[in-house]
Design a protein around this motif. Sequence first.
Motif, PDB file in Angstrom:
ATOM      1  N   PRO A   4     -31.757  64.124  25.057  1.00  0.00           N
ATOM      2  CA  PRO A   4     -30.797  64.191  26.163  1.00  0.00           C
ATOM      3  C   PRO A   4     -30.475  65.614  26.486  1.00  0.00           C
ATOM      4  O   PRO A   4     -29.948  65.837  27.689  1.00  0.00           O
ATOM      5  CB  PRO A   4     -29.308  63.438  25.468  1.00  0.00           C
ATOM      6  CG  PRO A   4     -30.054  62.584  24.561  1.00  0.00           C
ATOM      7  CD  PRO A   4     -31.303  62.994  23.795  1.00  0.00           C
ATOM      8  N   ARG A  68     -20.189  60.871  28.605  1.00  0.00           N
ATOM      9  CA  ARG A  68     -21.197  60.261  29.749  1.00  0.00           C
ATOM     10  C   ARG A  68     -20.636  60.093  31.096  1.00  0.00           C
ATOM     11  O   ARG A  68     -21.259  60.356  31.941  1.00  0.00           O
ATOM     12  CB  ARG A  68     -21.752  58.830  29.138  1.00  0.00           C
ATOM     13  CG  ARG A  68     -22.904  58.560  30.078  1.00  0.00           C
ATOM     14  CD  ARG A  68     -23.731  57.286  29.355  1.00  0.00           C
ATOM     15  NE  ARG A  68     -22.935  56.242  29.588  1.00  0.00           N
ATOM     16  CZ  ARG A  68     -23.127  54.865  29.404  1.00  0.00           C
ATOM     17  NH1 ARG A  68     -24.488  54.839  28.916  1.00  0.00           N
ATOM     18  NH2 ARG A  68     -22.552  53.910  29.502  1.00  0.00           N
ATOM     19  N   SER A  69     -19.346  59.352  30.952  1.00  0.00           N
ATOM     20  CA  SER A  69     -18.806  59.081  32.232  1.00  0.00           C
ATOM     21  C   SER A  69     -18.405  60.315  32.995  1.00  0.00           C
ATOM     22  O   SER A  69     -18.412  60.601  34.166  1.00  0.00           O
ATOM     23  CB  SER A  69     -17.361  58.473  31.874  1.00  0.00           C
ATOM     24  OG  SER A  69     -17.548  57.012  31.457  1.00  0.00           O
ATOM     25  N   THR A 115     -21.155  68.865  24.955  1.00  0.00           N
ATOM     26  CA  THR A 115     -21.959  67.739  24.497  1.00  0.00           C
ATOM     27  C   THR A 115     -23.222  68.365  23.850  1.00  0.00           C
ATOM     28  O   THR A 115     -23.651  67.609  22.821  1.00  0.00           O
ATOM     29  CB  THR A 115     -22.542  66.931  25.948  1.00  0.00           C
ATOM     30  OG1 THR A 115     -21.066  66.432  26.478  1.00  0.00           O
ATOM     31  CG2 THR A 115     -23.153  65.911  25.250  1.00  0.00           C
ATOM     32  N   VAL A 174     -28.764  60.998  32.274  1.00  0.00           N
ATOM     33  CA  VAL A 174     -27.496  61.071  31.639  1.00  0.00           C
ATOM     34  C   VAL A 174     -26.906  59.544  31.360  1.00  0.00           C
ATOM     35  O   VAL A 174     -26.566  59.313  30.407  1.00  0.00           O
ATOM     36  CB  VAL A 174     -26.276  61.717  32.437  1.00  0.00           C
ATOM     37  CG1 VAL A 174     -24.968  61.438  32.024  1.00  0.00           C
ATOM     38  CG2 VAL A 174     -26.846  63.304  32.621  1.00  0.00           C
ATOM     39  N   ILE A 178     -27.213  59.369  27.081  1.00  0.00           N
ATOM     40  CA  ILE A 178     -26.071  59.743  26.397  1.00  0.00           C
ATOM     41  C   ILE A 178     -25.284  58.388  26.082  1.00  0.00           C
ATOM     42  O   ILE A 178     -25.011  57.550  26.813  1.00  0.00           O
ATOM     43  CB  ILE A 178     -24.907  60.641  27.226  1.00  0.00           C
ATOM     44  CG1 ILE A 178     -25.681  61.749  27.887  1.00  0.00           C
ATOM     45  CG2 ILE A 178     -23.750  60.722  26.367  1.00  0.00           C
ATOM     46  CD1 ILE A 178     -26.011  62.731  26.868  1.00  0.00           C
ATOM     47  N   ALA A 180     -22.971  55.584  25.154  1.00  0.00           N
ATOM     48  CA  ALA A 180     -21.568  55.449  25.606  1.00  0.00           C
ATOM     49  C   ALA A 180     -20.664  55.044  24.274  1.00  0.00           C
ATOM     50  O   ALA A 180     -19.616  55.236  24.321  1.00  0.00           O
ATOM     51  CB  ALA A 180     -21.636  54.155  26.503  1.00  0.00           C
ATOM     52  N   GLU A 183     -19.336  58.039  22.265  1.00  0.00           N
ATOM     53  CA  GLU A 183     -18.669  58.958  23.222  1.00  0.00           C
ATOM     54  C   GLU A 183     -17.175  58.364  23.385  1.00  0.00           C
ATOM     55  O   GLU A 183     -16.412  59.139  23.463  1.00  0.00           O
ATOM     56  CB  GLU A 183     -19.431  58.909  24.700  1.00  0.00           C
ATOM     57  CG  GLU A 183     -20.803  59.718  24.706  1.00  0.00           C
ATOM     58  CD  GLU A 183     -20.546  61.241  24.147  1.00  0.00           C
ATOM     59  OE1 GLU A 183     -19.461  61.807  24.593  1.00  0.00           O
ATOM     60  OE2 GLU A 183     -21.183  61.579  23.210  1.00  0.00           O
TER      61      GLU A 183
END
Length: 390
Positions: A4, A68-69, A115, A174, A178, A180, A183
């Motif tokens: 990532p 991620r969002s 990140t 992404v 990444i 979720a 996160e």
Amino acid sequence: MSFPLYLLAMAVFAMGTSEFMLAGLLPDIASDLDVTVGTAGTLTTAFATGMAVGAPLTAGLARRWPRRSGLLGFLLVFSAAHAAGAATSSFSVLLATRVVAALANAGFLAVALTTAASLVSPDRKGRALAVLLSGTTVATIAGVPGGSVLGTLLGWRATFWAVAALCLPAAIGVLTGIPARRERKEAADRPALRSELAQLARPRLLLAMLLGALVNAATFASFTFLAPVVTDNAGLGELWVSGALVLFGAGSFAGVTVAGRLSDRRPGQVVAVGGPLLLTGWAALALLADRPVALLALVFLQGALSFALGSTLITRVLYEAAGAPSMAGSYATAALNVGAAAGPLVAATTLGTRAGNLGPLWVSGLLVAVALLIAFPLRGRVLTHTTVTP
């Protein structure tokens, strides 16, 4: 390094291309939108200002979002801003899209920095930052010259469309790269915003930010005004400007790569060796600018030293801001872009003096000298490999 990280670097490549590409497009934009070249130049100022101001604002806005969002949202806004800029016939609208793009870029980079640091072990933040910043250095090697050629062949709007398109595969990366679930948990566990902002009262953090800003100001002071040095002082043709920019980018890639292996455990040594060499290099470049071979060799060397030193200092910002897990990236981004905005402004004041085109090179040397005068007496306080416990 985690895969990532390379997806994030791809997005930084697209954004770095956008940040630097205007240097070769301003005359075309000015002619097409019926404004002066000087007025068109405010597009660069608007972007740098938006980056510096937008980093803490957008990071604060997105701090409770899953990373991620946040990354995906900023990427899509950045892409949409370039599509809108490519379609408009109004300079005012184009200027507004540059501000929006800068805010999205600042937000993305702020979140991406934190990140990237979270994707590796706590003692490898420098390595992670090197991978991320490689996107910017590759942009100067390939993205900016490519954008310039595309603009020459198909017009400036084609370059804006190309940047918008470059964001889409990065957005998909992404979205798929990444995780979720983790996160969401991390977003819920972050400390209060007031606690994270309180980290800015720490002298060690402020010192690291100041040093990073000074070195980046020195870098952009000369990088922004390199073209006339190449064509006027060295007497080379205009095509050599792109060649010099590519050499600077290649040097910056080498510098970031080497520093990434040293900045975690030996930051003091990087500054102690790289700082004086960088200072000497700016003076040598000013004195030897009329010798093409020396000029091009020094451009490569200064790119390597500037990014090695700058990335090491920005890594220290991430370490010193460990108590601000969602805002640390914004502090690093703000430091970088305060330097990027201030350096050219200071350098521009020398162009009308006896120093002429060489003035920005001397300004770069002066800024590095100031950074070293601050850093060396205090190197034991901030240029150590120990991490800060939140």
